[in-house]
Enzyme design. Structure first.
Site, PDB file in Angstrom:
ATOM      1  N   CYS A  49      29.334  29.138  46.178  1.00 14.05           N
ATOM      2  CA  CYS A  49      27.789  29.383  46.185  1.00 14.05           C
ATOM      3  C   CYS A  49      27.171  28.181  45.632  1.00 14.05           C
ATOM      4  CB  CYS A  49      27.432  30.651  45.513  1.00 14.05           C
ATOM      5  SG  CYS A  49      27.593  32.218  46.420  1.00 14.05           S
TER       6      CYS A  49
ATOM      7  N   HIS B 143      27.084  35.029  49.881  1.00 18.40           N
ATOM      8  CA  HIS B 143      28.075  35.456  49.025  1.00 18.40           C
ATOM      9  C   HIS B 143      28.662  36.900  49.716  1.00 18.40           C
ATOM     10  CE1 HIS B 143      30.888  35.357  45.682  1.00 18.40           C
ATOM     11  NE2 HIS B 143      30.498  36.777  45.539  1.00 18.40           N
TER      12      HIS B 143
ATOM     13  N   ASN C 272      42.754  34.085  53.527  1.00 22.67           N
ATOM     14  CA  ASN C 272      43.471  34.922  52.560  1.00 22.67           C
ATOM     15  C   ASN C 272      42.523  35.944  51.989  1.00 22.67           C
ATOM     16  OD1 ASN C 272      45.715  33.073  52.767  1.00 22.67           O
ATOM     17  ND2 ASN C 272      44.805  31.524  51.681  1.00 22.67           N
TER      18      ASN C 272
ATOM     19  N   HIS D  90      35.075  34.002  47.320  1.00 24.24           N
ATOM     20  CA  HIS D  90      33.966  33.873  48.308  1.00 24.24           C
ATOM     21  C   HIS D  90      34.668  33.818  49.713  1.00 24.24           C
ATOM     22  CE1 HIS D  90      29.926  32.065  49.332  1.00 24.24           C
ATOM     23  NE2 HIS D  90      30.418  32.132  50.383  1.00 24.24           N
TER      24      HIS D  90
ATOM     25  N   HIS E 167      36.014  32.909  53.256  1.00 25.37           N
ATOM     26  CA  HIS E 167      36.384  31.388  53.638  1.00 25.37           C
ATOM     27  C   HIS E 167      37.508  31.345  54.373  1.00 25.37           C
ATOM     28  CE1 HIS E 167      38.665  31.397  49.969  1.00 25.37           C
ATOM     29  NE2 HIS E 167      39.654  30.448  50.324  1.00 25.37           N
TER      30      HIS E 167
END
Length: 115
Positions: free
Chosen positions: A8, A47, A88, A99, A101
């Site tokens: 973030c 987020h 993951n 967060h 990804h």
């Protein structure tokens, strides 16, 4: 935005990153600890802690996220030889930053199973 979240803070411009793509919903940048010649991260700007936190109202962001992964891989000339996309989810799976990804890994032979 979570002020304690590393990603973030990258989205907010508080922490520098080697950004390679950005749109309204997502940001892509180089991983600071690459494990392949091409190792990029694609994150939603909103987020969301992990894949397990997704909600039905995230569908537009998810479409933008997946299309950004495709575009970033294409822009880095990974289409012909192929690439791996890894998400993951949770600490036991190797998620280090809470967060959502995706890792794009490419430009080398990637083996299976991953580990």
């Amino acid at each position: 935005m979570s002020h304690s979240c590393l990603f973030c803070r990258i989205v907010a411009g508080e922490i520098p990153a080697q950004i390679c793509y950005s749109n309204e919903h997502v940001l892509a940048f180089a991983d600071i600890k690459p494990v392949a010649p091409v190792h990029l991260l694609v994150i939603p700007k909103q987020h969301i802690a992990s894949l397990s936190q997704l909600q039905p109202n995230h569908s537009n962001m998810l479409a933008a996220w997946m299309l950004a992964i495709q575009k970033v891989a294409h822009d880095h000339h990974l289409d012909a030889a192929g690439y791996r996309v890894v998400v993951n989810t949770g600490p036991q799976a190797g998620q280090e930053v809470p967060h959502l990804h995706a890792h794009i890994l490419g430009d080398r032979q990637i083996t299976w199973p991953p580990g």
